[in-house]
Design a protein around this motif. Structure first.
Motif, PDB file in Angstrom:
ATOM      1  N   LEU A   1       1.010  -1.355  -0.133  1.00  0.00           N
ATOM      2  CA  LEU A   1       0.047  -0.098   0.117  1.00  0.00           C
ATOM      3  C   LEU A   1       1.045   1.346  -0.008  1.00  0.00           C
ATOM      4  O   LEU A   1       1.991   1.086   0.421  1.00  0.00           O
ATOM      5  CB  LEU A   1      -0.783   0.038   1.393  1.00  0.00           C
ATOM      6  N   ARG A   2       0.396   2.435  -0.667  1.00  0.00           N
ATOM      7  CA  ARG A   2       1.002   3.583  -0.613  1.00  0.00           C
ATOM      8  C   ARG A   2       0.052   4.499   0.296  1.00  0.00           C
ATOM      9  O   ARG A   2      -1.129   4.983  -0.402  1.00  0.00           O
ATOM     10  CB  ARG A   2       1.583   3.989  -1.702  1.00  0.00           C
ATOM     11  N   LEU A   3       0.388   4.955   1.315  1.00  0.00           N
ATOM     12  CA  LEU A   3      -0.296   6.102   1.915  1.00  0.00           C
ATOM     13  C   LEU A   3       0.295   7.522   1.692  1.00  0.00           C
ATOM     14  O   LEU A   3       1.548   7.676   1.491  1.00  0.00           O
ATOM     15  CB  LEU A   3      -0.101   6.136   3.594  1.00  0.00           C
ATOM     16  N   SER A   4      -0.694   8.709   1.535  1.00  0.00           N
ATOM     17  CA  SER A   4      -0.284   9.681   1.162  1.00  0.00           C
ATOM     18  C   SER A   4      -0.778  10.842   2.099  1.00  0.00           C
ATOM     19  O   SER A   4      -1.727  10.584   2.966  1.00  0.00           O
ATOM     20  CB  SER A   4      -1.007  10.244  -0.060  1.00  0.00           C
ATOM     21  N   CYS A   5      -0.057  11.972   2.304  1.00  0.00           N
ATOM     22  CA  CYS A   5      -0.610  12.895   3.391  1.00  0.00           C
ATOM     23  C   CYS A   5      -0.118  14.165   2.677  1.00  0.00           C
ATOM     24  O   CYS A   5       1.150  14.704   2.402  1.00  0.00           O
ATOM     25  CB  CYS A   5       0.243  12.746   4.653  1.00  0.00           C
TER      26      CYS A   5
ATOM     27  N   GLY B   1      13.318  -1.710   6.049  1.00  0.00           N
ATOM     28  CA  GLY B   1      13.539  -2.860   4.906  1.00  0.00           C
ATOM     29  C   GLY B   1      12.398  -2.941   4.196  1.00  0.00           C
ATOM     30  O   GLY B   1      12.198  -3.526   3.161  1.00  0.00           O
ATOM     31  N   ARG B   2      11.069  -2.709   4.829  1.00  0.00           N
ATOM     32  CA  ARG B   2       9.533  -2.944   4.219  1.00  0.00           C
ATOM     33  C   ARG B   2       9.116  -1.569   3.862  1.00  0.00           C
ATOM     34  O   ARG B   2       8.113  -1.599   2.839  1.00  0.00           O
ATOM     35  CB  ARG B   2       8.916  -3.876   4.966  1.00  0.00           C
ATOM     36  N   PHE B   3       9.184  -0.742   4.689  1.00  0.00           N
ATOM     37  CA  PHE B   3       8.650   0.712   4.554  1.00  0.00           C
ATOM     38  C   PHE B   3       9.707   1.609   3.964  1.00  0.00           C
ATOM     39  O   PHE B   3      10.689   1.835   4.575  1.00  0.00           O
ATOM     40  CB  PHE B   3       7.914   1.162   5.764  1.00  0.00           C
ATOM     41  N   THR B   4       9.063   2.511   3.113  1.00  0.00           N
ATOM     42  CA  THR B   4       9.926   3.678   2.710  1.00  0.00           C
ATOM     43  C   THR B   4       9.099   5.079   2.846  1.00  0.00           C
ATOM     44  O   THR B   4       8.000   5.166   2.311  1.00  0.00           O
ATOM     45  CB  THR B   4      10.409   3.658   1.241  1.00  0.00           C
ATOM     46  N   ILE B   5       9.929   6.017   3.498  1.00  0.00           N
ATOM     47  CA  ILE B   5       8.961   7.398   3.520  1.00  0.00           C
ATOM     48  C   ILE B   5       9.736   8.388   2.225  1.00  0.00           C
ATOM     49  O   ILE B   5      10.866   8.229   2.431  1.00  0.00           O
ATOM     50  CB  ILE B   5       9.379   8.083   4.986  1.00  0.00           C
TER      51      ILE B   5
ATOM     52  N   LEU C   1       4.175   7.092   2.295  1.00  0.00           N
ATOM     53  CA  LEU C   1       4.763   5.830   2.992  1.00  0.00           C
ATOM     54  C   LEU C   1       4.216   4.651   2.253  1.00  0.00           C
ATOM     55  O   LEU C   1       3.091   4.460   2.081  1.00  0.00           O
ATOM     56  CB  LEU C   1       4.187   5.604   4.441  1.00  0.00           C
ATOM     57  N   GLN C   2       5.421   4.063   1.615  1.00  0.00           N
ATOM     58  CA  GLN C   2       5.219   3.157   0.781  1.00  0.00           C
ATOM     59  C   GLN C   2       5.482   1.718   1.546  1.00  0.00           C
ATOM     60  O   GLN C   2       6.630   1.850   1.954  1.00  0.00           O
ATOM     61  CB  GLN C   2       6.259   2.973  -0.449  1.00  0.00           C
TER      62      GLN C   2
END
Length: 120
Positions: A18-22, A65-69, A80-81
């Motif tokens: 998922l990709r979160l956006s703000c 290692g799993r999430f990227t900001i 937040l990927q």
């Protein structure tokens, strides 16, 4: 005032992404710090990832290692990927942004939260 609008939360299967956006809007002169937190009902809100205007990042051990900001400065948007999602990532995710409105006034704002559910 600075408002934050989050989006991207959803129900996803384990192993999915998922990709979160703000998006930050309002009288923003500069942004110094952007972060994502998450909270499970009955537990304290915890830092997931942080990104400074200088490019420094910090991640919690459980997501490293799993999430990227990342951030799009032109759009005042932080992302937040999230990859390889696990059931333990299920939570409400909150965006937090800090910066300056003017040389006299700083701000720190929270988003309303977006639900991420990881389940088969």
């Amino acid at each position: 005032q600075v408002q934050l609008a989050e989006s991207g939360g959803d129900l996803v299967q384990p192993g999915g992404s998922l990709r979160l956006s703000c998006v930050a809007s309002g009288n923003i002169s500069s942004i110094s710090d952007m972060a994502w937190y998450r909270q499970v009902l009955g537990k304290q809100r915890e830092l997931v990832a942080r990104l400074t205007s200088g490019g420094s990042t910090r991640y919690s051990g459980s997501v490293k290692g799993r999430f990227t900001i990342s951030m799009d400065n032109a759009k005042n948007t932080v992302y937040l990927q999230m990859n390889s999602l696990k059931p333990g990532d299920t939570a409400v995710y909150y965006c937090n942004v800090a910066g300056r409105i003017s040389i006299f006034e700083s701000f720190q704002s929270w988003g309303q939260g977006t639900q991420v559910t990881v389940s088969s």
